[in-house]
Enzyme design. Structure first.
Site, PDB file in Angstrom:
ATOM      1  N   TYR A  66     -14.877   0.163   9.859  1.00 45.25           N
ATOM      2  CA  TYR A  66     -13.431   0.394   9.887  1.00 45.25           C
ATOM      3  C   TYR A  66     -12.885   0.236  11.316  1.00 45.25           C
ATOM      4  CZ  TYR A  66      -9.189   3.378   9.483  1.00 45.25           C
ATOM      5  OH  TYR A  66      -7.925   3.899   9.515  1.00 45.25           O
ATOM      6  N   GLY A  73      -0.425   5.117  -1.208  1.00 47.23           N
ATOM      7  CA  GLY A  73      -1.435   5.900  -0.500  1.00 47.23           C
ATOM      8  C   GLY A  73      -0.841   7.080   0.242  1.00 47.23           C
ATOM      9  N   GLN A  74      -1.691   7.712   1.064  1.00 43.67           N
ATOM     10  CA  GLN A  74      -1.296   8.947   1.764  1.00 43.67           C
ATOM     11  C   GLN A  74      -0.072   8.730   2.664  1.00 43.67           C
ATOM     12  OE1 GLN A  74      -3.836  10.303   4.943  1.00 43.67           O
ATOM     13  NE2 GLN A  74      -3.185  12.432   4.720  1.00 43.67           N
ATOM     14  N   ASP A  91       1.965  -1.869  -4.484  1.00 43.52           N
ATOM     15  CA  ASP A  91       0.554  -1.455  -4.379  1.00 43.52           C
ATOM     16  C   ASP A  91      -0.207  -2.135  -5.509  1.00 43.52           C
ATOM     17  OD1 ASP A  91      -1.889   0.060  -3.879  1.00 43.52           O
ATOM     18  OD2 ASP A  91      -0.618   1.547  -2.901  1.00 43.52           O
ATOM     19  N   ILE A  92      -1.541  -1.977  -5.516  1.00 45.53           N
ATOM     20  CA  ILE A  92      -2.306  -2.575  -6.619  1.00 45.53           C
ATOM     21  C   ILE A  92      -2.281  -1.680  -7.864  1.00 45.53           C
ATOM     22  CG2 ILE A  92      -3.856  -4.131  -5.350  1.00 45.53           C
ATOM     23  CD1 ILE A  92      -5.928  -1.805  -5.416  1.00 45.53           C
ATOM     24  N   GLY A 111       0.837  -1.199   0.000  1.00 43.49           N
ATOM     25  CA  GLY A 111       0.000   0.000   0.000  1.00 43.49           C
ATOM     26  C   GLY A 111       0.871   1.247   0.000  1.00 43.49           C
ATOM     27  N   LYS A 115     -10.185  -2.423  12.799  1.00 46.95           N
ATOM     28  CA  LYS A 115      -8.921  -1.992  13.428  1.00 46.95           C
ATOM     29  C   LYS A 115      -8.806  -2.541  14.856  1.00 46.95           C
ATOM     30  CE  LYS A 115      -6.841   0.232  10.150  1.00 46.95           C
ATOM     31  NZ  LYS A 115      -5.604  -0.338   9.588  1.00 46.95           N
ATOM     32  N   ASP A 175      -1.067  -7.305  -4.584  1.00 47.17           N
ATOM     33  CA  ASP A 175      -2.334  -7.221  -3.862  1.00 47.17           C
ATOM     34  C   ASP A 175      -2.086  -7.734  -2.436  1.00 47.17           C
ATOM     35  OD1 ASP A 175      -4.803  -7.710  -2.767  1.00 47.17           O
ATOM     36  OD2 ASP A 175      -5.562  -8.907  -4.447  1.00 47.17           O
TER      37      ASP A 175
END
Ligand code: AKB
Length: 314
Positions: A143, A12-13, A35-36, A9, A147, A53
């Protein structure tokens, strides 16, 4: 001396800035981004990249073996607002990616894991101000449930199988290189883009909704510090509370006004208001301060200055 690191990942941010910082620290070739989909040019040009993935165990294992990876940072996840729309997909992505890396740790194929948790692990029955490390949790979002479950699994794998997994409960993160996507705290990034582009912003949260927030540089520094810290000092193997500042939409608008005097903000709260209302307003991060010396550097005024400067240059 470098060590081989894999970031899942990475586009991302958080992943983007984490990858760039780790490459600076450990050498471009030893930090594998994945990442994907492909990421920004800085990330793609500065070191190895694999299309991967995070829910595919065999594919991750191949990359781990190929690059002789020692540490994995799992930054792939579906965030709070999107997860409410796609609960099953969110659960599958957030949990199966975590099991993949925890099982690589259990099989001794990697030595160390970083996995991000969130303030979303807390819920409406949690004490709202200075939320302690150990308290009532009861998250009310998909979410948050994923978590909190993830935190329990991290602690379990550490105690039962000796997996060296480390985690932080991130507050809302504010960054300029890569925008967040699908979160409830995203307004605190969108506002700067819109202020510069259009001089106005329509906020999806009420003006007095206080949430814990952090500038990305602090978050990256915290992450790398925790990962480098002596394992014996770490008393928490679920996830550490972490804090820097707490503000409302009204206050962030006020911090922009000295830089853009005509800036206008209006409020059209949507379903994300309910998510924000279920989260803490501020966080007590005493354990992170004591165990690994955490102190934040950026307050709201400094964050606003950095964001406007960098976005303007961009
Ligand atoms: C979100 O808003 O979903 C995230 C988070 C606080 O984990 N930024």
């Amino acid at each position: 001396m470098g060590k081989s690191i894999l970031i899942l990942g990475a586009c991302g941010q958080i992943g983007t800035e984490l990858t760039l910082e780790l490459r600076k620290k450990y050498g471009d070739h030893d930090v594998v981004a994945s990442d994907i989909r492909e990421g920004g040019s800085d990330l793609m040009a500065s070191g190895p990249f694999e299309l991967l993935d995070a829910t595919n165990y065999a594919a991750i294992e191949d990359v781990v073996m190929h690059y002789e990876i020692e540490e994995v940072y799992l930054m792939a996840a579906m965030l709070s607002a999107t997860a409410e729309k796609f609960p099953t997909r969110a659960w599958n992505l957030n949990m199966s990616s975590l099991f993949n890396v925890l099982n690589l740790g259990k099989e001794k194929k990697i030595d160390k894991i970083f996995w991000p948790s969130s303030i979303a692990v807390f819920g409406p029955n949690t004490p709202k101000e200075n939320t302690p490390q150990n308290t009532v949790m009861e998250p009310s979002t998909v979410y948050g449930i994923s978590k909190l479950s993830g935190e329990r699994w991290c602690e379990y794998y550490h105690k039962k199988f000796g997996v060296d997994v480390r985690s932080i409960r991130y507050p809302g993160l504010i960054s300029w290189k890569t925008a967040p996507g699908g979160g409830t705290t995203d307004y605190a990034v969108e506002i700067y883009h819109e202020a510069l582009k259009h001089g106005k912003y329509s906020c999806f949260l009420e003006p007095d909704t206080f949430l814990p927030m952090m500038y990305i540089d602090d978050a990256i520094r915290a992450t790398i510090t925790l990962m480098e810290y002596n394992s014996g000092n770490l008393t928490i193997r679920s996830s550490y509370n972490l804090a820097a500042m707490s503000f409302s939409p009204h206050e962030i608008a006020q911090s922009i006004e000295p830089h853009i005097p005509d800036f206008k903000m209006d409020y059209t709260p949507d379903f994300r208001q309910q998510i924000a209302d279920s989260w803490p307003g501020s966080i007590d991060d005493a354990f992170a301060r004591k165990d690994w010396g955490w102190t934040p550097k950026f307050d709201l005024a400094a964050t606003t200055k950095e964001m406007l400067k960098h976005l303007e240059e961009k």
